[in-house]
Design a protein around this motif. Structure first.
Motif, PDB file in Angstrom:
ATOM      1  N   LEU A  54       0.852  -1.180   0.000  1.00 49.27           N
ATOM      2  CA  LEU A  54       0.000   0.000   0.000  1.00 49.27           C
ATOM      3  C   LEU A  54       0.895   1.238   0.000  1.00 49.27           C
ATOM      4  CD1 LEU A  54      -2.900   1.252   0.331  1.00 49.27           C
ATOM      5  CD2 LEU A  54      -2.419   1.277   2.798  1.00 49.27           C
ATOM      6  N   ALA A  55       0.556   2.210  -0.817  1.00 50.37           N
ATOM      7  CA  ALA A  55       1.339   3.449  -0.854  1.00 50.37           C
ATOM      8  C   ALA A  55       0.413   4.650  -0.767  1.00 50.37           C
ATOM      9  CB  ALA A  55       2.177   3.536  -2.119  1.00 50.37           C
ATOM     10  N   LEU A  56       0.886   5.677  -0.062  1.00 47.63           N
ATOM     11  CA  LEU A  56       0.198   6.965   0.029  1.00 47.63           C
ATOM     12  C   LEU A  56       1.074   7.981  -0.696  1.00 47.63           C
ATOM     13  CD1 LEU A  56      -0.961   5.166   2.288  1.00 47.63           C
ATOM     14  CD2 LEU A  56      -1.059   7.174   3.753  1.00 47.63           C
ATOM     15  N   VAL A  57       0.459   8.871  -1.481  1.00 45.06           N
ATOM     16  CA  VAL A  57       1.244   9.745  -2.334  1.00 45.06           C
ATOM     17  C   VAL A  57       0.754  11.191  -2.269  1.00 45.06           C
ATOM     18  CG1 VAL A  57      -0.180   9.254  -4.371  1.00 45.06           C
ATOM     19  CG2 VAL A  57       2.175  10.056  -4.682  1.00 45.06           C
ATOM     20  N   ASN A  58       1.708  12.109  -2.344  1.00 45.19           N
ATOM     21  CA  ASN A  58       1.431  13.530  -2.530  1.00 45.19           C
ATOM     22  C   ASN A  58       2.086  13.940  -3.838  1.00 45.19           C
ATOM     23  OD1 ASN A  58       1.093  16.369  -2.319  1.00 45.19           O
ATOM     24  ND2 ASN A  58       3.040  16.545  -1.217  1.00 45.19           N
ATOM     25  N   PHE A  59       1.272  14.147  -4.877  1.00 47.82           N
ATOM     26  CA  PHE A  59       1.810  14.565  -6.171  1.00 47.82           C
ATOM     27  C   PHE A  59       2.127  16.058  -6.148  1.00 47.82           C
ATOM     28  CE2 PHE A  59      -0.317  10.679  -7.703  1.00 47.82           C
ATOM     29  CZ  PHE A  59       0.757  10.108  -8.380  1.00 47.82           C
ATOM     30  N   GLY A  60       3.275  16.421  -6.696  1.00 44.65           N
ATOM     31  CA  GLY A  60       3.714  17.805  -6.690  1.00 44.65           C
ATOM     32  C   GLY A  60       3.094  18.633  -7.801  1.00 44.65           C
ATOM     33  N   ASP A  61       2.886  19.910  -7.510  1.00 45.81           N
ATOM     34  CA  ASP A  61       2.474  20.915  -8.499  1.00 45.81           C
ATOM     35  C   ASP A  61       1.267  20.453  -9.312  1.00 45.81           C
ATOM     36  OD1 ASP A  61       2.465  23.275  -9.853  1.00 45.81           O
ATOM     37  OD2 ASP A  61       4.316  22.931 -10.966  1.00 45.81           O
ATOM     38  N   GLU A  62       0.217  20.019  -8.633  1.00 40.26           N
ATOM     39  CA  GLU A  62      -0.993  19.569  -9.336  1.00 40.26           C
ATOM     40  C   GLU A  62      -1.768  20.732  -9.917  1.00 40.26           C
ATOM     41  OE1 GLU A  62      -5.198  18.237  -9.931  1.00 40.26           O
ATOM     42  OE2 GLU A  62      -4.395  19.885  -8.736  1.00 40.26           O
ATOM     43  N   GLU A  63      -1.859  21.827  -9.181  1.00 36.64           N
ATOM     44  CA  GLU A  63      -2.715  22.934  -9.607  1.00 36.64           C
ATOM     45  C   GLU A  63      -2.115  23.779 -10.727  1.00 36.64           C
ATOM     46  OE1 GLU A  63      -5.642  23.111  -8.953  1.00 36.64           O
ATOM     47  OE2 GLU A  63      -6.120  22.464  -6.925  1.00 36.64           O
ATOM     48  N   GLY A  64      -0.813  23.776 -10.852  1.00 33.87           N
ATOM     49  CA  GLY A  64      -0.194  24.587 -11.892  1.00 33.87           C
ATOM     50  C   GLY A  64      -0.248  26.072 -11.625  1.00 33.87           C
ATOM     51  N   ALA A  65      -0.434  26.469 -10.360  1.00 33.00           N
ATOM     52  CA  ALA A  65      -0.622  27.885 -10.039  1.00 33.00           C
ATOM     53  C   ALA A  65       0.630  28.713 -10.289  1.00 33.00           C
ATOM     54  CB  ALA A  65      -1.049  28.027  -8.573  1.00 33.00           C
ATOM     55  N   ARG A  66       1.782  28.108 -10.151  1.00 35.36           N
ATOM     56  CA  ARG A  66       3.023  28.887 -10.280  1.00 35.36           C
ATOM     57  C   ARG A  66       3.575  28.879 -11.704  1.00 35.36           C
ATOM     58  NH1 ARG A  66       8.664  28.332  -6.715  1.00 35.36           N
ATOM     59  NH2 ARG A  66       9.681  30.150  -7.681  1.00 35.36           N
ATOM     60  N   PHE A  67       3.561  27.721 -12.358  1.00 36.58           N
ATOM     61  CA  PHE A  67       4.208  27.605 -13.662  1.00 36.58           C
ATOM     62  C   PHE A  67       3.229  27.452 -14.827  1.00 36.58           C
ATOM     63  CE2 PHE A  67       7.280  26.162 -10.489  1.00 36.58           C
ATOM     64  CZ  PHE A  67       8.337  27.020 -10.779  1.00 36.58           C
TER      65      PHE A  67
END
Length: 405
Positions: free
Chosen positions: A112-125
């Motif tokens: 089992l893995a728990l994940v936090n994907f980076g830069d999902e919203e695209g607010a900065r780039f």
């Protein structure tokens, strides 16, 4: 820790005292604080913590290399002045669901893995789902290296400043090969569940959607001395195009929004030389979306020509319709259907998600938690705590059904 205590701990991070919204932009201080919170939650539970080549965070129970892993999670970054729930609800719920499974004393038969994907919203780039796009090979390292924020800082510069090696980014097929199923829990970004009276829903598909940049180029001049008939003011066709987008979307039963604008030279007493607006449009099917965008562009070109303005239109990003894995969706419906107290309607969504990006490579599914306001990407975004807890229970049931015996 309970769902409530985890939520309370994360709530202040990146919150603006002025707006009450969140400014958790990728590779900034607030993002770093969120990532620290994720690592601490993983380590407190004795999970194997790692950061992949694209900056996504993982917390593993079991052998990561064993294959056929069940993965859940979401993201912790935000849009400008966004709400508390979009993304973080899925991450907090993943830890809470694991805690509940351990309390049930289940036996895990799959990693089992728990994940936090980076830069999902695209607010900065300006590009959504950068972390998952890179991992899935839907954004190349070369394309990612060309991304810049509003201050001219490139993505590699921002990553390096935050302590991550930008030269390592790129497709990660070996990691994706470990995953047998990915389930993302998310607050609903609409009112379908509120209208039906259900706490939890199951996703059917993500509408096709994209972002288009409209550059209206005119001539800068003095706002007080230039006759109206002598002006080449790009703000005028831009304003007419905004109204055209609303009209085209309404006629087609779709949505279209100009939500971001950049003006040069951006002076109160100056006629602009450039008005740059970004169109976000989404529809239930590809043909309808094409019709809306073509209609908006046609109107924009006509308005621009009428005012003596040059126009460039550039598609900056696009995601086709995502049909979530039918077999996995049916399995989730079967698992949740065994709980006679929980009705689980199936609904589509116009919002993009990491689950949608990964769906072309691994089986993915999504759960939605009721949002009584229907508001998202705003400080008014909300989900009641009992609904959030119902989402945790549903996610725990799903994970037990997929990863335990």
């Amino acid at each position: 820790m309970t769902f409530h205590s985890m939520w309370a701990e994360l709530l202040p991070v990146g919150r603006s005292s002025a707006s009450g919204g969140y400014r958790r932009y990728a590779w900034t201080g607030a993002d770093t604080d969120c990532r620290t919170w994720f690592r601490e939650q993983a380590e407190a539970r004795g999970l194997t913590y790692e950061v992949d080549r694209n900056g996504n965070q993982w917390a593993w129970l079991g052998d990561p290399a064993a294959g056929d892993a069940v993965v859940t999670g979401s993201h912790l970054d935000s849009v400008p002045d966004g709400g508390a729930f979009d993304g973080p609800l899925g991450v907090v719920s993943s830890f809470a669901a694991l805690d509940e499974l351990r309390a049930r004393d289940v036996t895990f038969t799959k990693p089992l893995a728990l994940v936090n994907f980076g830069d999902e919203e695209g607010a900065r780039f300006g590009l959504a789902c950068v972390g998952s796009r890179l991992t899935a090979g839907r954004l190349t390292a070369e394309q990612a290296h060309r991304l810049t924020d509003g201050e001219g800082i490139t993505l590699p510069q921002a990553m390096e400043a935050a302590g991550h090696d930008p030269d390592a980014i790129g497709a990660d097929p070996e990691r994706l090969a470990r995953i047998g199923a990915f389930v993302e829990l998310h607050v609903e970004q609409g009112r379908a569940l509120d209208l039906s009276g259900d706490r939890v829903g199951l996703a059917s598909a993500i509408w096709p959607h994209g972002r288009w940049r409209f550059d209206f180029r005119g001539e800068a001049n003095h706002a007080g001395t230039t006759r109206l008939d002598d002006r080449r003011d790009p703000m005028l066709p831009y304003a007419e195009t905004v109204l055209a987008a609303r009209r085209e979307a309404r006629l087609a039963g779709a949505v279209a929004t100009f939500g971001k604008i950049s003006v040069e030279p951006n002076g109160v007493n100056a006629i602009p030389s450039l008005v740059r607006g970004w169109l976000d449009s989404r529809a239930a099917d590809q043909a309808t979306l094409d019709t809306v965008v073509a209609g908006v562009e046609q109107a924009a070109r006509a308005y621009a020509e009428g005012h003596g303005i040059d126009l460039d239109v550039v598609r900056e990003s696009f995601t086709p319709v995502v049909e979530f894995d039918h077999a996995l969706r049916d399995e989730l419906a079967r698992i949740l259907g065994s709980d006679t107290d929980l009705k689980v309607p199936v609904l589509g969504t116009g919002a993009g998600h990491d689950a949608g990006i990964l769906s072309g490579t691994v089986p993915t599914a999504m759960l939605f938690v009721r949002n009584p306001t229907g508001v998202s990407h705003s400080p008014a975004e909300f989900a009641a705590e009992d609904d959030c807890v119902a989402g945790v229970h549903a996610l725990a049931d799903v994970l037990e059904g997929l990863a335990c015996r």
